[in-house]
Design an enzyme around this catalytic site. Sequence first.
Site, PDB file in Angstrom:
ATOM      1  N   TYR A 150      55.111  36.179   3.728  1.00  0.00           N
ATOM      2  CA  TYR A 150      54.598  35.612   4.897  1.00  0.00           C
ATOM      3  C   TYR A 150      53.334  34.644   4.389  1.00  0.00           C
ATOM      4  O   TYR A 150      52.523  35.024   4.875  1.00  0.00           O
ATOM      5  CB  TYR A 150      54.310  36.536   5.911  1.00  0.00           C
ATOM      6  CG  TYR A 150      55.797  37.310   6.529  1.00  0.00           C
ATOM      7  CD1 TYR A 150      57.170  37.078   5.976  1.00  0.00           C
ATOM      8  CD2 TYR A 150      55.525  38.412   7.505  1.00  0.00           C
ATOM      9  CE1 TYR A 150      58.204  37.749   6.487  1.00  0.00           C
ATOM     10  CE2 TYR A 150      56.533  39.089   7.922  1.00  0.00           C
ATOM     11  CZ  TYR A 150      57.774  38.784   7.650  1.00  0.00           C
ATOM     12  OH  TYR A 150      58.891  39.260   8.103  1.00  0.00           O
ATOM     13  N   PHE A 166      63.055  39.061  14.488  1.00  0.00           N
ATOM     14  CA  PHE A 166      63.426  38.010  15.374  1.00  0.00           C
ATOM     15  C   PHE A 166      63.903  38.655  16.821  1.00  0.00           C
ATOM     16  O   PHE A 166      64.984  38.191  17.196  1.00  0.00           O
ATOM     17  CB  PHE A 166      64.514  36.967  14.952  1.00  0.00           C
ATOM     18  CG  PHE A 166      64.111  36.353  13.767  1.00  0.00           C
ATOM     19  CD1 PHE A 166      62.774  36.030  13.355  1.00  0.00           C
ATOM     20  CD2 PHE A 166      65.034  35.845  12.815  1.00  0.00           C
ATOM     21  CE1 PHE A 166      62.524  35.141  12.212  1.00  0.00           C
ATOM     22  CE2 PHE A 166      64.777  35.144  11.521  1.00  0.00           C
ATOM     23  CZ  PHE A 166      63.285  34.837  11.384  1.00  0.00           C
TER      24      PHE A 166
END
Length: 282
Positions: free
Chosen positions: A60, A207
């Site tokens: 990330y 998500f």
Amino acid sequence: MTIKTFSLGGELTINRLGFGAMRLAMGTFAGPARDPEKGIAVLRRAVELGVNHIDTAGFYGRDAVWANELIRTALPPYRDDLVIATKVGPLPGPNGVPSGQATADQLRGLVEADLRCLGINRLDLVYLRVGGTTGPGGESIAERFAVLAELRAEGLIRHLGVSNVDDAQLAEARAIAPVAAVQNRHTGDMGLLAESEEAGIAYVPYFPLGGGVGSGLLDAERLGKVAARLGATTAQVAIASLLATSPTVLAIPGTGSLEHLEENLAANDLSLSDEDLSDLRG
């Protein structure tokens, strides 16, 4: 009433509404990188507001801004009740998008890199993230999961998870070592969710907002109707609906914005009635 905590691995009590760290460093994997000071502020505010489950990964990041480094800058000394979950498997390609997949031989190095970047001696939860951007299934995960099981036996990992898996892959992993969490895109696989609930395994949709609205699980018109009735935002209703799905579901909405962070976490105080849930799910 929705139960607000979950016992991860039967021993770590965490709030079911946590935080996903992906968007701290960038809006998308394609970039651009975000202001690291804003990411640090978001992390500190999240913990102030009661977040004690942060989901991150070594991949990330973009350019010089990486989620794990922001966490290490923002949060030490780490609170005793803070659970940091990470995942290994994806490898960034030349464009920064994690399009490659680590071999079994590469996993130890990735876990050790996460330990160094976060500045800790043991990772609370490590997922084996399988496959690319497509749905789960179609490959054996035994060899790679066995490596993580060895690292758990050595004391470098406290609990293990799997991500982007189907029923067969979950069973394959559970035959090797205990699985504390499954992290899949929430696309309505109620069978896998039911199996997780029965086994006491956390089910952590990634998500969670896009997964809730964009996947068709929640119709946009119905979502707007319920949000208007409750005086809430559609994001808050989507998160509350996700938490109402099952007591084993954990939500990890992520953001790089303080405003959106506070909006998302306010969903923890939103109660959906049977009528609300019926309207949302048709």
